[in-house]
Enzyme design. Structure first.
Site, mmCIF file in Angstrom:
data_model
loop_
_atom_site.group_PDB
_atom_site.id
_atom_site.type_symbol
_atom_site.label_atom_id
_atom_site.label_comp_id
_atom_site.label_asym_id
_atom_site.label_seq_id
_atom_site.Cartn_x
_atom_site.Cartn_y
_atom_site.Cartn_z
ATOM 1 N N VAL A 124 1.118 -1.178 -0.001
ATOM 2 C CA VAL A 124 0.151 0.240 0.073
ATOM 3 C C VAL A 124 0.832 1.244 0.180
ATOM 4 O O VAL A 124 1.628 1.353 0.942
ATOM 5 C CB VAL A 124 -1.143 0.054 1.337
ATOM 6 C CG1 VAL A 124 -1.481 1.274 1.256
ATOM 7 C CG2 VAL A 124 -1.736 -1.113 1.194
ATOM 8 N N VAL A 170 0.869 5.794 -1.442
ATOM 9 C CA VAL A 170 0.507 6.617 -2.270
ATOM 10 C C VAL A 170 1.706 7.566 -2.382
ATOM 11 O O VAL A 170 2.509 7.888 -1.551
ATOM 12 C CB VAL A 170 -0.768 7.424 -1.800
ATOM 13 C CG1 VAL A 170 -1.122 8.722 -2.448
ATOM 14 C CG2 VAL A 170 -1.866 6.575 -1.861
ATOM 15 N N ARG A 193 -5.348 13.036 -0.659
ATOM 16 C CA ARG A 193 -6.333 13.248 -1.602
ATOM 17 C C ARG A 193 -7.415 12.182 -1.828
ATOM 18 O O ARG A 193 -8.107 12.141 -2.764
ATOM 19 C CB ARG A 193 -5.992 13.601 -3.040
ATOM 20 C CG ARG A 193 -4.757 14.842 -3.134
ATOM 21 C CD ARG A 193 -4.599 14.855 -4.505
ATOM 22 N NE ARG A 193 -3.269 15.643 -4.652
ATOM 23 C CZ ARG A 193 -2.925 15.776 -5.920
ATOM 24 N NH1 ARG A 193 -3.587 15.378 -6.904
ATOM 25 N NH2 ARG A 193 -1.461 16.188 -6.304
ATOM 26 N N GLY A 194 -7.308 11.324 -0.802
ATOM 27 C CA GLY A 194 -8.166 10.294 -0.701
ATOM 28 C C GLY A 194 -7.927 8.961 -1.555
ATOM 29 O O GLY A 194 -8.791 8.142 -1.990
ATOM 30 N N LEU A 234 -5.797 6.446 -0.931
ATOM 31 C CA LEU A 234 -5.718 5.328 -0.290
ATOM 32 C C LEU A 234 -7.280 4.797 0.110
ATOM 33 O O LEU A 234 -7.717 3.598 -0.176
ATOM 34 C CB LEU A 234 -4.986 5.479 0.803
ATOM 35 C CG LEU A 234 -5.253 4.107 1.925
ATOM 36 C CD1 LEU A 234 -4.657 2.805 1.467
ATOM 37 C CD2 LEU A 234 -4.675 4.297 3.150
ATOM 38 N N THR A 235 -7.927 5.907 0.312
ATOM 39 C CA THR A 235 -9.402 5.603 0.722
ATOM 40 C C THR A 235 -10.257 4.800 -0.583
ATOM 41 O O THR A 235 -10.861 3.856 -0.190
ATOM 42 C CB THR A 235 -10.273 6.602 1.019
ATOM 43 O OG1 THR A 235 -9.224 7.559 2.143
ATOM 44 C CG2 THR A 235 -11.629 6.639 1.269
ATOM 45 N N TYR A 269 -5.322 2.872 9.582
ATOM 46 C CA TYR A 269 -6.168 1.860 9.078
ATOM 47 C C TYR A 269 -7.370 1.590 9.887
ATOM 48 O O TYR A 269 -8.397 1.177 9.731
ATOM 49 C CB TYR A 269 -5.440 0.292 9.072
ATOM 50 C CG TYR A 269 -4.583 0.295 7.870
ATOM 51 C CD1 TYR A 269 -4.881 0.602 6.523
ATOM 52 C CD2 TYR A 269 -3.208 0.271 8.130
ATOM 53 C CE1 TYR A 269 -4.038 0.476 5.474
ATOM 54 C CE2 TYR A 269 -2.026 0.280 7.106
ATOM 55 C CZ TYR A 269 -2.664 0.623 5.670
ATOM 56 O OH TYR A 269 -1.433 0.528 4.754
ATOM 57 N N PHE A 271 4.244 -9.709 5.928
ATOM 58 C CA PHE A 271 3.571 -9.735 4.320
ATOM 59 C C PHE A 271 3.055 -8.447 3.851
ATOM 60 O O PHE A 271 3.235 -7.374 4.624
ATOM 61 C CB PHE A 271 2.322 -10.889 4.321
ATOM 62 C CG PHE A 271 1.091 -10.336 5.153
ATOM 63 C CD1 PHE A 271 0.143 -9.453 4.593
ATOM 64 C CD2 PHE A 271 1.083 -10.587 6.485
ATOM 65 C CE1 PHE A 271 -0.867 -8.987 5.575
ATOM 66 C CE2 PHE A 271 0.127 -10.280 7.249
ATOM 67 C CZ PHE A 271 -1.098 -9.412 6.828
HETATM 68 C C1 LIG Z 1 -0.370 5.771 3.988
HETATM 69 C C2 LIG Z 1 -0.459 6.449 2.725
HETATM 70 C C3 LIG Z 1 -0.684 5.218 1.792
HETATM 71 C C4 LIG Z 1 -2.110 7.271 2.755
HETATM 72 O O1 LIG Z 1 -2.370 7.470 1.543
HETATM 73 P P1 LIG Z 1 -3.329 8.782 1.076
HETATM 74 O O2 LIG Z 1 -3.739 8.644 -0.256
HETATM 75 O O3 LIG Z 1 -2.607 9.930 1.612
HETATM 76 O O4 LIG Z 1 -4.540 8.637 2.174
HETATM 77 P P2 LIG Z 1 -5.951 9.288 2.143
HETATM 78 O O5 LIG Z 1 -5.917 10.467 1.414
HETATM 79 O O6 LIG Z 1 -7.115 8.115 1.559
HETATM 80 O O7 LIG Z 1 -6.389 9.386 3.697
HETATM 81 C C5 LIG Z 1 -7.601 9.002 4.134
HETATM 82 C C6 LIG Z 1 -7.538 9.578 5.590
HETATM 83 O O8 LIG Z 1 -6.383 8.904 6.384
HETATM 84 C C7 LIG Z 1 -5.722 9.844 7.142
HETATM 85 N N1 LIG Z 1 -4.443 9.135 6.900
HETATM 86 C C8 LIG Z 1 -3.740 8.684 5.875
HETATM 87 N N2 LIG Z 1 -2.488 8.258 6.314
HETATM 88 C C9 LIG Z 1 -2.301 8.539 7.380
HETATM 89 C C10 LIG Z 1 -1.127 8.561 8.035
HETATM 90 N N3 LIG Z 1 0.130 7.905 7.748
HETATM 91 N N4 LIG Z 1 -1.376 8.723 9.638
HETATM 92 C C11 LIG Z 1 -2.302 9.565 10.022
HETATM 93 N N5 LIG Z 1 -3.393 9.708 9.388
HETATM 94 C C12 LIG Z 1 -3.373 9.236 7.838
HETATM 95 C C13 LIG Z 1 -5.724 11.114 6.204
HETATM 96 O O9 LIG Z 1 -5.386 12.206 6.890
HETATM 97 C C14 LIG Z 1 -7.205 11.180 5.852
HETATM 98 O O10 LIG Z 1 -7.822 11.644 6.818
HETATM 99 P P3 LIG Z 1 -9.000 12.674 6.764
HETATM 100 O O11 LIG Z 1 -9.928 12.038 5.615
HETATM 101 O O12 LIG Z 1 -9.514 12.924 8.070
HETATM 102 O O13 LIG Z 1 -8.361 13.784 6.020
HETATM 103 C C15 LIG Z 1 0.550 7.305 2.338
HETATM 104 O O14 LIG Z 1 0.381 8.241 3.181
HETATM 105 C C16 LIG Z 1 1.816 6.569 2.108
HETATM 106 O O15 LIG Z 1 2.284 5.977 1.048
HETATM 107 N N6 LIG Z 1 2.688 6.568 2.984
HETATM 108 C C17 LIG Z 1 3.903 5.888 3.005
HETATM 109 C C18 LIG Z 1 3.876 4.382 2.631
HETATM 110 C C19 LIG Z 1 3.027 3.671 3.800
HETATM 111 O O16 LIG Z 1 3.171 4.093 4.942
HETATM 112 N N7 LIG Z 1 2.176 2.614 3.400
HETATM 113 C C20 LIG Z 1 1.472 2.039 4.318
HETATM 114 C C21 LIG Z 1 1.870 0.581 4.252
HETATM 115 S S1 LIG Z 1 1.140 -0.427 5.463
#
Ligand SMILES: CC(C)(COP(=O)(O)OP(=O)(O)OC[C@H]1O[C@@H](n2cnc3c(N)ncnc32)[C@H](O)[C@@H]1OP(=O)(O)O)[C@@H](O)C(=O)NCCC(=O)NCCS
Length: 414
Positions: free
Chosen positions: A85, A87, A94-95, A97-98, A126, A414
């Site tokens: 996962v 972004v 920008r939503g 992941l959502t 999550y 995993f």
């Molecule tokens: C984690 C990640 C995938 C989130 O993707 P994103 O597209 O920015 O997430 P979204 O825009 O869909 O976020 C949805 C909500 O979750 C929150 N959120 C997302 N990532 C978060 C984080 N790391 N910590 C806290 N809140 C988070 C957002 O603020 C948002 O909240 P809101 O709706 O109240 O504004 C991205 O930040 C990323 O790639 N991080 C680095 C790699 C990683 O950690 N991947 C996960 C592996 S398990």
């Protein structure tokens, strides 16, 4: 911005995006790109591997795969394991992941997978999608100079440890693991590819696993009842060996095998300490040595997160620690686990069915996920206001039903 499942010709862009998300500079080497294509063609199911695309550019990645999760009682439940996962930093918050998560969970529910599982890079990502911490893990360090194994404890005269080659481990390991996984809630399946990569028989495009020693434990009848994989840091200081043995896996079918394998590690010459990173929260090791203070437990942390998709299927598959009936009212923004369900552990097989009876407890999907494998405590959740008790004593009753003898543990990343 388009979210769609990927095709073979997306692999390079998709894996580049994943590298970026995980802070790795994408590898431009063409030969390696070919290897990547080959690797991911085998590894990823394209129908459940998603990308977020900004025009031609891949800026988000998400993949799930089917596996079985052991639940209390030893049944194996089909679940969707989520991984890869990311972004890209240019497109975060920008939503994306959502959107990928919602699409993937909906597909998993439609396929009949009872739950989704994952390992969270950061704690706060999550919970909003209905995931709760279902199993912890801990890091252990045994100072072998300060303690010894208490003579006679779990001793099994005639049992032996044998070193095996990586290839042999791929042959004998899977059968032992198949038996082992029935013994512990939280364990997931291991594919043939998993064994090949872990042993280094094959290597992933990012490079091989570190070379390690592999050994098995044979009980006095000759049956293999334990496996171990370990490395040595080979550290010496002024002609004095100060070696730490790093245990990458240690799984056992019997407590005797477990004890014998720990003892083997501690007795390897030059070894001052044995370290193991991904251990269960309730290790036997502290009971095996005469000075448990020689064991330091690093951090006990959340590891496996679970999100229930089909409440009746998930909760009918497991067994319960006490007889009883409890009615749960589940809130779920995404709808998959929403509703009222009775868990009935009567004289026959336990069952979980939809009901219209008044609820004993109400909770959200994340709390339900946390309770699934037996680790979470309804009493503590109620005390902290994360679960509402409508019937006095219901949280304690739920605790007695849901808790397990051994804590759930997932040994695999995993
Ligand atoms: C984690 C990640 C995938 C989130 O993707 P994103 O597209 O920015 O997430 P979204 O825009 O869909 O976020 C949805 C909500 O979750 C929150 N959120 C997302 N990532 C978060 C984080 N790391 N910590 C806290 N809140 C988070 C957002 O603020 C948002 O909240 P809101 O709706 O109240 O504004 C991205 O930040 C990323 O790639 N991080 C680095 C790699 C990683 O950690 N991947 C996960 C592996 S398990």
């Amino acid at each position: 911005m388009e979210i769609r499942t990927i095709r073979e010709d997306d692999i390079v862009a998709w894996t580049d995006a994943m590298s970026i998300g995980f802070h790795k500079v994408p590898d431009p080497d063409k030969e390696n790109q070919e290897k990547r294509i080959e690797h991911w063609r085998e590894r990823a199911e394209f129908g459940r591997s998603r990308g977020a695309f900004d025009g031609d550019r891949c800026v988000g990645t998400f993949r799930s795969f089917a596996t079985g999760l052991t639940v209390p009682g030893g049944a194996i439940v089909p679940v969707s394991a989520i991984t890869n996962v990311t972004v890209s930093p240019t497109h975060r918050r920008r939503g994306l992941l959502t959107r990928m998560m919602r699409a993937d969970l909906a597909d998993a529910a439609a396929r009949g997978e009872a739950a989704a599982i994952l390992i969270a890079a950061e704690y706060r990502i999550y919970g909003r999608f209905g995931f709760g911490v279902a199993a912890d893990f801990q890091k252990l360090r045994l100072d072998t100079l300060r303690t010894r194994f208490t003579p006679g404890v779990l001793a099994e005269p005639g049992g032996v440890v044998e070193l095996v080659s990586p290839l042999e481990m791929t042959r004998v390991g899977p059968a032992v693991h198949e038996e082992f996984r029935r013994l512990r809630p939280g364990v997931i399946g291991r594919s043939a590819l998993w064994w090949d990569l872990y042993t280094g028989v094959r290597s992933a495009p990012k490079g091989p696993e570190p070379a390690r020693f592999h050994a098995v434990y044979r009980d006095p009848s000759g049956r293999i009842t334990g496996l171990i994989g370990y490395r040595s840091d080979d550290h010496w200081d002024e002609m004095v060996p100060k070696v730490t043995l790093l245990v990458d896996q240690l799984i056992a079918l019997t407590p005797q095998a477990e004890a014998a394998l720990w003892q083997y590690c501690a007795n390897v010459d030059y070894v001052n300490a044995v370290e193991a990173a991904d251990r269960s929260p309730d290790e036997l090791l502290t009971m095996l040595v005469d000075d448990p203070r020689a064991i330091t437990s690093g951090s006990r942390r959340d590891f496996l997160w679970a999100r229930i998709l089909d409440v009746p299927a998930a909760f009918s598959a497991r067994t319960y620690g006490a007889p009883g009936r409890i009615v749960l009212d589940v809130r779920d923004d995404l709808g998959h686990a929403r509703g009222r369900f009775a868990i009935d552990n009567g004289p026959g097989a336990a069952a979980c069915t939809p009901t219209e009876d008044a609820p004993d407890l109400s909770l959200d999907a994340a709390a339900l996920g946390a309770l699934y494998l037996g680790a979470g405590s309804p009493v503590r959740l109620a005390t902290a206001g994360r679960l509402t008790e409508h019937t006095p004593g219901a949280a304690a009753r739920a605790e007695a039903m849901l808790r397990t003898e051994r804590e759930p543990w997932c040994p695999d990343w995993f």
